[in-house]
Scaffold this motif. Sequence first.
Motif, PDB file in Angstrom:
ATOM      1  N   LYS A  46      -2.518  -5.258  12.145  1.00 37.92           N
ATOM      2  CA  LYS A  46      -2.994  -4.761  10.854  1.00 37.92           C
ATOM      3  C   LYS A  46      -2.026  -5.192   9.754  1.00 37.92           C
ATOM      4  O   LYS A  46      -0.810  -5.086   9.909  1.00 37.92           O
ATOM      5  CB  LYS A  46      -3.120  -3.241  10.886  1.00 37.92           C
ATOM      6  CG  LYS A  46      -4.247  -2.761  11.797  1.00 37.92           C
ATOM      7  CD  LYS A  46      -4.528  -1.295  11.599  1.00 37.92           C
ATOM      8  CE  LYS A  46      -5.696  -0.845  12.462  1.00 37.92           C
ATOM      9  NZ  LYS A  46      -6.957  -1.536  12.109  1.00 37.92           N
ATOM     10  N   VAL A  67      -6.524  -2.547   4.009  1.00 40.22           N
ATOM     11  CA  VAL A  67      -5.950  -3.100   5.239  1.00 40.22           C
ATOM     12  C   VAL A  67      -6.779  -4.293   5.695  1.00 40.22           C
ATOM     13  O   VAL A  67      -8.015  -4.284   5.607  1.00 40.22           O
ATOM     14  CB  VAL A  67      -5.904  -2.034   6.360  1.00 40.22           C
ATOM     15  CG1 VAL A  67      -5.391  -2.636   7.661  1.00 40.22           C
ATOM     16  CG2 VAL A  67      -5.024  -0.864   5.938  1.00 40.22           C
ATOM     17  N   ASP A  69      -7.297  -7.094   9.073  1.00 43.47           N
ATOM     18  CA  ASP A  69      -7.036  -7.309  10.507  1.00 43.47           C
ATOM     19  C   ASP A  69      -6.834  -8.794  10.750  1.00 43.47           C
ATOM     20  O   ASP A  69      -7.745  -9.602  10.520  1.00 43.47           O
ATOM     21  CB  ASP A  69      -8.203  -6.794  11.350  1.00 43.47           C
ATOM     22  CG  ASP A  69      -8.340  -5.286  11.286  1.00 43.47           C
ATOM     23  OD1 ASP A  69      -7.291  -4.610  11.301  1.00 43.47           O
ATOM     24  OD2 ASP A  69      -9.479  -4.784  11.219  1.00 43.47           O
ATOM     25  N   TYR A  87       1.752  -1.837  11.800  1.00 39.81           N
ATOM     26  CA  TYR A  87       1.240  -2.704  10.739  1.00 39.81           C
ATOM     27  C   TYR A  87       2.389  -3.465  10.087  1.00 39.81           C
ATOM     28  O   TYR A  87       3.562  -3.121  10.254  1.00 39.81           O
ATOM     29  CB  TYR A  87       0.493  -1.885   9.676  1.00 39.81           C
ATOM     30  CG  TYR A  87       1.391  -0.943   8.893  1.00 39.81           C
ATOM     31  CD1 TYR A  87       2.045  -1.357   7.734  1.00 39.81           C
ATOM     32  CD2 TYR A  87       1.611   0.364   9.329  1.00 39.81           C
ATOM     33  CE1 TYR A  87       2.878  -0.511   7.024  1.00 39.81           C
ATOM     34  CE2 TYR A  87       2.442   1.229   8.624  1.00 39.81           C
ATOM     35  CZ  TYR A  87       3.065   0.781   7.482  1.00 39.81           C
ATOM     36  OH  TYR A  87       3.886   1.622   6.789  1.00 39.81           O
TER      37      TYR A  87
END
Length: 318
Positions: A46, A67, A69, A87
């Motif tokens: 992330k 966010v 991916d 993350y």
Amino acid sequence: MNSRKKLNIKDYLKKRNVKRFSLFILIAFVFLIFSKLSNSYKQTIKLKVAITNIEDEVILENDSLNVMDAFIEAKGFTLVPFLFKNYKTIDLDAQTDLVNKSNHYVFDVQKHKYLIEEQLGSSYKMLSIKPDSLIVSYSKRASKYVPIDLNTAISFTSGFDIKGDYVLSIDSVKVVGSVKRIAEISAVTTEALILQEVNKNIEAEIYITGIQDIETFPKSIEVRAEVKRFTEGKIEVPITLVNKPANTIINFFPKTVTISYYVDLDNYSEIKTSDFIIECDYNSIKDNQTYFIPKIIKKPEFAKRVSMKQKRVDFIKL
């Protein structure tokens, strides 16, 4: 006795063998871990977006949803930090990296993949990333500029004072908040600048006093002042009578007043009688009043604590 010694020797050898075996297992485990971490792995990570260089009035909404991916390939060593934090943060500049719409920013992820790859570094190989575009919603607050009131609590060494005025790095600040709260604010105040026994130039950073539900930009300012040695002086200045009717004859006494002042040594010799104007206004007298109240109309800008010894000037009409 001999049998006891033999047993002790055997126990000692057994313990040494156990320690050696444990050390061997530990070394083998470490090599195994290093071997595994040296391999390449593919994994989805992330990327949390942090937007910088935002206008003061902007408030980001649902910040936790910003966010992306990223499906990446990297060595095991590189992925170890994700065991502790799931993350990685990517910084984006609101002015250069995002498109500003009426109430949201748009980040074209595919178009700006190079920005993400630069921040990830060469240790990561980015295979793909989602979404194609990132929408960051925001709302705007009201703002305006208001003047700064300097709050000081300064004592000077005897014979010293500031020459001129305090100089602020800026004369106003931006206040940001709701329309109603902004309308209520006409000025901001600094925290108290507290100094004692000052005898040299002042240079200080001082913070703006916080206001509930209001943000201030900037949060602090610089304050400067030139400090000089001062002395007291006195001078006789003639009185000027103004607004006297043309057909009225008035005799007043005294004709001059003594002016006291406080001035820096550099300007002490520059003070002249003509630097001052003292007036008595005929229109200010009331019925049966037989005196004027003199007023200082003009004085040098660099003179401080200017005052008159005489508080009244008597007169008679002829």
